[in-house]
Design an enzyme around this catalytic site. Structure first.
Site, PDB file in Angstrom:
ATOM      1  N   ASN A 225      -2.167   6.896  -2.515  1.00  0.00           N
ATOM      2  CA  ASN A 225      -3.388   6.614  -1.759  1.00  0.00           C
ATOM      3  C   ASN A 225      -4.128   5.414  -2.353  1.00  0.00           C
ATOM      4  O   ASN A 225      -5.346   5.429  -2.544  1.00  0.00           O
ATOM      5  CB  ASN A 225      -4.315   7.834  -1.738  1.00  0.00           C
ATOM      6  CG  ASN A 225      -5.455   7.661  -0.751  1.00  0.00           C
ATOM      7  OD1 ASN A 225      -5.346   6.939   0.239  1.00  0.00           O
ATOM      8  ND2 ASN A 225      -6.577   8.318  -1.027  1.00  0.00           N
ATOM      9  N   ASN A 226      -3.367   4.387  -2.639  1.00  0.00           N
ATOM     10  CA  ASN A 226      -3.960   3.199  -3.253  1.00  0.00           C
ATOM     11  C   ASN A 226      -3.010   2.023  -3.036  1.00  0.00           C
ATOM     12  O   ASN A 226      -1.817   2.208  -2.772  1.00  0.00           O
ATOM     13  CB  ASN A 226      -4.191   3.417  -4.754  1.00  0.00           C
ATOM     14  CG  ASN A 226      -5.160   2.424  -5.337  1.00  0.00           C
ATOM     15  OD1 ASN A 226      -5.684   1.556  -4.641  1.00  0.00           O
ATOM     16  ND2 ASN A 226      -5.413   2.535  -6.631  1.00  0.00           N
TER      17      ASN A 226
ATOM     18  N   HIS B  88       0.860  -1.185   0.000  1.00  0.00           N
ATOM     19  CA  HIS B  88       0.000   0.000   0.000  1.00  0.00           C
ATOM     20  C   HIS B  88       0.894   1.232   0.000  1.00  0.00           C
ATOM     21  O   HIS B  88       1.723   1.420   0.890  1.00  0.00           O
ATOM     22  CB  HIS B  88      -0.921   0.016   1.216  1.00  0.00           C
ATOM     23  CG  HIS B  88      -1.898   1.159   1.192  1.00  0.00           C
ATOM     24  ND1 HIS B  88      -3.141   1.061   0.602  1.00  0.00           N
ATOM     25  CD2 HIS B  88      -1.801   2.427   1.656  1.00  0.00           C
ATOM     26  CE1 HIS B  88      -3.774   2.206   0.716  1.00  0.00           C
ATOM     27  NE2 HIS B  88      -2.980   3.062   1.346  1.00  0.00           N
ATOM     28  N   CYS B  89       0.726   2.073  -1.018  1.00  0.00           N
ATOM     29  CA  CYS B  89       1.581   3.250  -1.188  1.00  0.00           C
ATOM     30  C   CYS B  89       0.814   4.504  -0.782  1.00  0.00           C
ATOM     31  O   CYS B  89      -0.194   4.853  -1.406  1.00  0.00           O
ATOM     32  CB  CYS B  89       2.039   3.364  -2.644  1.00  0.00           C
ATOM     33  SG  CYS B  89       3.134   4.765  -2.944  1.00  0.00           S
ATOM     34  N   PRO B  90       1.252   5.228   0.249  1.00  0.00           N
ATOM     35  CA  PRO B  90       0.539   6.454   0.642  1.00  0.00           C
ATOM     36  C   PRO B  90       0.685   7.582  -0.372  1.00  0.00           C
ATOM     37  O   PRO B  90      -0.154   8.492  -0.408  1.00  0.00           O
ATOM     38  CB  PRO B  90       1.204   6.823   1.979  1.00  0.00           C
ATOM     39  CG  PRO B  90       2.549   6.184   1.927  1.00  0.00           C
ATOM     40  CD  PRO B  90       2.392   4.930   1.135  1.00  0.00           C
TER      41      PRO B  90
END
Length: 423
Positions: free
Chosen positions: A163-164, A158-160
């Site tokens: 946001n996905n 999960h990559c901030p």
């Protein structure tokens, strides 16, 4: 998506957290917007005297920027995918699962439900992977994301910053986003290097003379743009190189830290490695014209994937991108597998059984047969009238002689003339 996750999102705190998650994305867009002003206005329009050079600089800058923003937006907006309903366990079975007395009963319930599903991954105890929040059988390479509150197909991480979750459907876009972001930063850094050096030298000369340069203060954007582009390029080069390595070995970030467990073979980090070119085509597709465009061309459906074992057995994608699964993907071990394991190879020797019940080892049969054939050939050469009329049948790699003479050192054939049995 679990009910608890749904209720959490409907609370005011959950709504605030959803808004808070977009702050890193808004920061990236703000940096891109400021860099556009600094490069186009401050560098090209106000400080580039050569108009031809300015046109070329702006042309390549906008091409890189468009590809960068396009892939970035596709990474953000692409859904994580949805696991089909037939992977979901009914509420009655879930109740039986949670009320099971021991892990073996739970394992049997999950195995029975997933019998017809294309799953090869298992837990460490050999059970089918089950998500107690989503109430579904987890497809291969999928994991539950607590931030997205759902099971994600081929979850990488999960990559901030987007946001996905980086997953099966947007992994190509994510790799392109990293690549074009690196190219964008390097391009900006190299084209502003000359102005940065000139500005730095001018400022040093004026500072030694004790003078202030008003126009030099106006070019602060160029100085800061160079530093920002270099800083982002250094961080992107390692991240982009790492994901290129993961593409070539067909591995996710989660799988690089914790190897997937297969039903046959156990944990194996290289279980999905099909070779570098095949691994690359699995993510980017077969048509090279779309490799570097943020258009979805990945193979498969996100639920099942070809394994290295299938590749060894000449299993591959068909023209539509679907896989042909061998029987090794079936949930239960076949009866023949247990039979082969139970019977030692050195005890399973072929033999000749006569009608009187006597068994003769195959090695002795072969030797006697060779002697009998040699005698028959010699007799045929001595006199053509007395042909022994030997008939030889090939059964596998064994040879059996059938005639009216005595076989195997004086043991007669059956009285009714029936053929001997090879067991």
């Amino acid at each position: 998506m679990g009910n608890d996750d749904n209720r959490r999102r409907k609370t005011p705190c959950g709504c605030c957290m959803s808004v808070f998650k977009w702050i890193p994305v808004l920061f990236i867009f703000a940096v891109i917007g400021w860099s556009y002003y600094a490069y186009v206005v401050e560098l090209c329009v106000l400080n580039t005297e050569n108009r031809v050079a300015m046109i070329f600089m702006l042309f390549f800058y906008h091409i890189t920027l468009i590809l960068f923003l396009w892939s970035y937006w596709k990474t953000i907006s692409t859904s994580v995918g949805r696991v089909p309903d037939h992977w979901r366990i009914p509420d009655e079975e879930v109740n039986h699962l949670f009320r099971a007395d021991n892990p073996e009963t739970q394992k049997r319930i999950l195995n029975n439900f997933a019998r017809n599903l294309p799953v090869t991954n298992r837990t460490m105890n050999g059970s089918v992977r089950f998500c107690d929040k989503c109430k579904i059988i987890k497809p291969d390479r999928s994991h539950h994301c607590s931030v997205c509150s759902c099971c994600v197909l081929k979850m990488d991480h999960h990559c901030p910053w987007v946001n996905n979750c980086v997953n099966f459907f947007n992994y190509k876009f994510f790799v392109l986003f990293l690549g074009y972001a690196l190219i964008y930063c390097l391009y900006v850094a190299f084209t502003t290097l000359h102005d940065f050096i000139q500005f730095w030298q001018t400022e040093n000369q004026l500072s030694e003379q004790g003078q202030l340069n008003g126009s030099g203060m106006g070019r602060f954007h160029i100085l800061f743009l160079f530093f920002i582009s270099i800083m982002f390029a250094i961080s992107l080069v390692s991240l982009f190189g790492y994901h290129i390595y993961l593409v070539l070995v067909n591995r996710t970030t989660l799988e690089s830290f914790r190897a997937p467990v297969f039903r046959i073979g156990g944990p194996d980090k290289n279980g999905y490695n099909l070779g570098r070119y095949a691994n690359f085509c699995e993510v980017f597709g077969d048509d090279w014209q779309y490799w570097f465009l943020p258009i979805f061309t990945s193979k498969g459906d996100g639920l099942s994937y070809p394994t290295a074992t299938e590749q060894t057995g000449n299993q591959s994608y068909d023209a539509m991108g679907h896989t042909n699964h061998s029987t090794a993907n079936r949930l239960d071990v076949q009866p023949t597998d247990k039979l082969i394991d139970a019977i030692p190879l050195n005890n399973h020797q072929p033999h000749l059984e006569l009608d009187n019940g006597q068994r003769i080892p195959s090695s002795q049969v072969i030797v006697n047969i060779e002697q009998r054939v040699a005698e028959a050939s010699a007799a045929a050469a001595a006199t053509a009238a007395d042909s022994c009329n030997v008939v030889i049948d090939l059964i596998g790699d064994q040879t059996a002689a059938k005639d009216a003479a005595v076989l195997n050192g004086g043991h007669p054939l059956s009285a009714n003339g029936t053929a001997d049995k090879i067991v």
